[in-house]
Design an enzyme around this catalytic site. Structure first.
Site, PDB file in Angstrom:
ATOM      1  N   ASN A 190       2.430   1.653  -3.402  1.00 52.18           N
ATOM      2  CA  ASN A 190       1.449   2.107  -4.390  1.00 52.18           C
ATOM      3  C   ASN A 190       1.157   3.601  -4.232  1.00 52.18           C
ATOM      4  O   ASN A 190       0.971   4.321  -5.216  1.00 52.18           O
ATOM      5  CB  ASN A 190       0.147   1.306  -4.274  1.00 52.18           C
ATOM      6  CG  ASN A 190       0.282  -0.114  -4.809  1.00 52.18           C
ATOM      7  OD1 ASN A 190       1.104  -0.381  -5.691  1.00 52.18           O
ATOM      8  ND2 ASN A 190      -0.511  -1.033  -4.274  1.00 52.18           N
ATOM      9  N   GLU A 191       1.114   4.054  -2.973  1.00 53.59           N
ATOM     10  CA  GLU A 191       0.908   5.473  -2.714  1.00 53.59           C
ATOM     11  C   GLU A 191       2.086   6.291  -3.246  1.00 53.59           C
ATOM     12  O   GLU A 191       1.907   7.400  -3.758  1.00 53.59           O
ATOM     13  CB  GLU A 191       0.718   5.717  -1.214  1.00 53.59           C
ATOM     14  CG  GLU A 191      -0.605   5.181  -0.683  1.00 53.59           C
ATOM     15  CD  GLU A 191      -0.616   5.000   0.827  1.00 53.59           C
ATOM     16  OE1 GLU A 191       0.275   5.575   1.501  1.00 53.59           O
ATOM     17  OE2 GLU A 191      -1.505   4.284   1.333  1.00 53.59           O
ATOM     18  N   LEU A 192       3.279   5.724  -3.135  1.00 57.23           N
ATOM     19  CA  LEU A 192       4.474   6.404  -3.637  1.00 57.23           C
ATOM     20  C   LEU A 192       4.421   6.545  -5.161  1.00 57.23           C
ATOM     21  O   LEU A 192       4.831   7.564  -5.719  1.00 57.23           O
ATOM     22  CB  LEU A 192       5.725   5.632  -3.215  1.00 57.23           C
ATOM     23  CG  LEU A 192       7.050   6.385  -3.309  1.00 57.23           C
ATOM     24  CD1 LEU A 192       7.101   7.523  -2.305  1.00 57.23           C
ATOM     25  CD2 LEU A 192       8.219   5.446  -3.080  1.00 57.23           C
ATOM     26  N   ARG A 236       0.835  -1.205   0.000  1.00 57.92           N
ATOM     27  CA  ARG A 236       0.000   0.000   0.000  1.00 57.92           C
ATOM     28  C   ARG A 236       0.867   1.251   0.000  1.00 57.92           C
ATOM     29  O   ARG A 236       0.607   2.199  -0.754  1.00 57.92           O
ATOM     30  CB  ARG A 236      -0.916   0.010   1.221  1.00 57.92           C
ATOM     31  CG  ARG A 236      -2.027  -1.019   1.151  1.00 57.92           C
ATOM     32  CD  ARG A 236      -2.960  -0.897   2.316  1.00 57.92           C
ATOM     33  NE  ARG A 236      -3.509   0.455   2.400  1.00 57.92           N
ATOM     34  CZ  ARG A 236      -4.282   0.865   3.391  1.00 57.92           C
ATOM     35  NH1 ARG A 236      -4.579   0.064   4.383  1.00 57.92           N
ATOM     36  NH2 ARG A 236      -4.773   2.082   3.387  1.00 57.92           N
TER      37      ARG A 236
END
Length: 200
Positions: A42-44, A39
């Protein structure tokens, strides 16, 4: 914070993406275990995408992890990242996007590191200072003339004197005496000067 939500994993991730899209500045806080979370990675990727579009500024913060370990995928951070690669080996496109995002975000700017500071309050101050510097409103503020310590003291003293002269008698408190008013007149302006020195 997001782990406390009772919604599904995909809904939570989408909510975080939405929050990132609404932001102008984002802190990417890297820890030793950051790379074990798909997660977070993915945010990065989302941060990288918006940064390349010119819609976002990302400030990397290296918390209890060496900057080079994150940038070179070494140490404990590198071990966790290797584990993530194994877990998601069937999704090579996603894994590649993680590697590209890490490379882009961590090597693009200097970032802030906890290693450089004596205690944990210092990096918080550094983060606030960096975010303030990047805010559009702060650029306008820097054009204004900054008050000197003497001016701050005089203004605080004047405000305290007016309070003692007009507001305090209206409260009709019998325990107010000249000694307490004297302490207020001296102590409060000095406190304001110290806060001005720290915050400004």
């Amino acid at each position: 914070m997001d782990s406390y939500n009772r919604r599904g994993k995909e809904d939570e991730q989408q909510q975080v993406f939405t929050n990132i899209e609404k932001s102008n500045i984002v802190l990417a806080i890297f820890s030793k275990r950051y790379s074990e979370s798909d997660r977070c990675l993915n945010e990065l990727v989302k941060m990288e995408e918006l940064t390349k579009e010119g819609k976002l500024v990302v400030i990397p913060v290296f918390y209890n992890v060496k900057t080079n370990e994150v940038r070179r995928l070494q140490g404990e951070f590198g071990i966790h990242f290797a584990d993530s690669l194994k877990r998601f080996s069937m999704e090579p496109m996603m894994v590649q996007s993680w590697e590209e995002a890490l490379n882009f975000i961590t090597k693009r700017s200097i970032g802030l590191s906890l290693e450089r500071h004596i205690n944990e309050f210092a990096p918080v101050a550094a983060i606030v200072k960096e975010v303030t510097r990047l805010l559009p409103s702060s650029r306008r503020m820097t054009r204004r003339r900054r008050l000197g310590i003497g001016e701050v003291f005089i203004r605080a003293l004047t405000a305290t004197f007016l309070f003692a002269l007009f507001i305090s008698p209206m409260r009709r408190t019998p325990d107010v005496n000249f000694l307490k008013i004297g302490n207020l007149l001296v102590g409060f302006p000095f406190l304001v000067v110290v806060l001005h020195k720290i915050l400004c």
